[in-house]
Design an enzyme around this catalytic site. Sequence first.
Site, PDB file in Angstrom:
ATOM      1  N   LYS A 157       1.015  -1.470   0.297  1.00  0.00           N
ATOM      2  CA  LYS A 157       0.399  -0.279  -0.224  1.00  0.00           C
ATOM      3  C   LYS A 157       0.758   1.323  -0.350  1.00  0.00           C
ATOM      4  O   LYS A 157       1.690   0.916   0.384  1.00  0.00           O
ATOM      5  CB  LYS A 157      -1.284   0.197   1.420  1.00  0.00           C
ATOM      6  CG  LYS A 157      -2.084   1.350   1.517  1.00  0.00           C
ATOM      7  CD  LYS A 157      -3.250   0.984   2.530  1.00  0.00           C
ATOM      8  CE  LYS A 157      -3.961   1.954   2.684  1.00  0.00           C
ATOM      9  NZ  LYS A 157      -4.343   1.592   3.190  1.00  0.00           N
ATOM     10  N   SER A 193      -9.599   2.010   2.377  1.00  0.00           N
ATOM     11  CA  SER A 193      -8.920   2.577   2.608  1.00  0.00           C
ATOM     12  C   SER A 193      -7.359   2.203   0.855  1.00  0.00           C
ATOM     13  O   SER A 193      -6.671   2.740   0.524  1.00  0.00           O
ATOM     14  CB  SER A 193      -8.006   3.934   2.450  1.00  0.00           C
ATOM     15  OG  SER A 193      -7.391   3.025   3.955  1.00  0.00           O
ATOM     16  N   SER A 253     -10.283   0.009   7.013  1.00  0.00           N
ATOM     17  CA  SER A 253      -9.911   0.293   5.781  1.00  0.00           C
ATOM     18  C   SER A 253      -8.109  -0.851   5.489  1.00  0.00           C
ATOM     19  O   SER A 253      -8.359  -1.757   4.021  1.00  0.00           O
ATOM     20  CB  SER A 253      -8.618   1.359   6.205  1.00  0.00           C
ATOM     21  OG  SER A 253      -9.202   2.619   6.018  1.00  0.00           O
TER      22      SER A 253
END
Length: 454
Positions: free
Chosen positions: A77, A147, A171
Amino acid sequence: MVSTPNQLDATAVATETRAGRLSVREVAQSVLERIELRDPAVRAWSHLDPEAVLASADGLDGRETRGLLHGVPVGVKDVINTRDMPTEHHTARYVGSVPGVDAACIDTLRSAGALLVGKTVTTEFAATNTGGPTRNPHDPERTPGGSSSGSGAAVADLQVAVALGTQTGGSTIRPASFTGVYALKPTWNSISREGLKMYSATCDTLGLYARSGRDLALLADVFHLDEPDRPLPTSLAGLRVGLCRTPAWDLAEPATREALATAAGVLRDGGAEVAELELPEIFEELPTVHRRILRREGRSAFLNEHLASPDLPAFFHEMVLGTDTVDSIGWPTGTPDVADFRAAYRVADRCRALYDDVASPFDVVLTPSAPGEAPIGIGNTGSSVFNSLWTLLQVPVVNVPGLVGPAGMPIGVSIVGRRYQDRLAVACAGLLGAAVAARTDDVAPSLPAMAAFR
């Protein structure tokens, strides 16, 4: 039927590469071919350098010592520092920024022999619900969640075997539910957060995505998660499972209600004892408490960004200045003062201790992962209403895939453990996932397998 290395889970890749039956270059080539084929539709990557991936693969092939994740392709990420790739946080200020040093979790993965493929798409600073370019691999008209949008999508679409996410609200677990993969939000601070962008010091947690329960168990070994205080279960028989609908149950869509009932039925059919778990009344305060704590901790986390980046979305400036009237998911915040923040921390602390007691009659707890199937549209990543409570409690949560809703989209359920019982939660989630798969394989192939042929 598995025919290419990109379709292997992490455990299989590591087994084959460590034995010399599969080269890491072959793994890398297969993954890159899959990404080239699917990236125009899924758009999971914020940074990808195929030549660098192949060079890393060749380096791993030349190693005499081979770690637990030798050659396993991993997505990272883009709020996690990597010494040799940009870390851009999906925001203008950090475009092209290369930290030059790895986050602690990346150090650990490299030591285990992982093949770092690239950086995956995140929402801005992993703090907003505004969707980015990534699409759900099962339906490009739907969000993959956020996210950790790119991480969940890349694993679901067989572009990598493992990916790193983060969770401050929902997330990690929400994207896993929406894309149909396994994910672990471990006990808070059981994996170092050094080198990750901070939002909430008491909620931010590194998240792990994989395509099987055994892969999460492998990652638990890699990150030295706490050893179990009892032998891990090898079947569902005799497990004590609490069924917790949470105070947000009124927001559950029919698809989630049915998925939770189905999962409870699978557990009972396997010999588990499933009983209702009603949380004490004070837990109804946790959604508000969670939002207040994020607002307070985000105030310091984003002060520098507020000062240096006037073009940031208003959400960040208002959080720092205390002028916001609604939070990132549209909940009213009012204008709490410092007494309200102190009260929020007291409630959070009390509920963490209380949860240890109320959950003690059970091995694990079964609860929803998301309100329903992934919503149509990519502008918003969906609601974390079924996740924030567990994040605030700092307990381990595992998304279990395999169920589908009326639109044919994935619906996950969550297995929750008490703090530092991550390995027990992972083991129970793997058993439930296998039982769900055994029930559904007679009807249709699994969602990740279907994705391979799109």
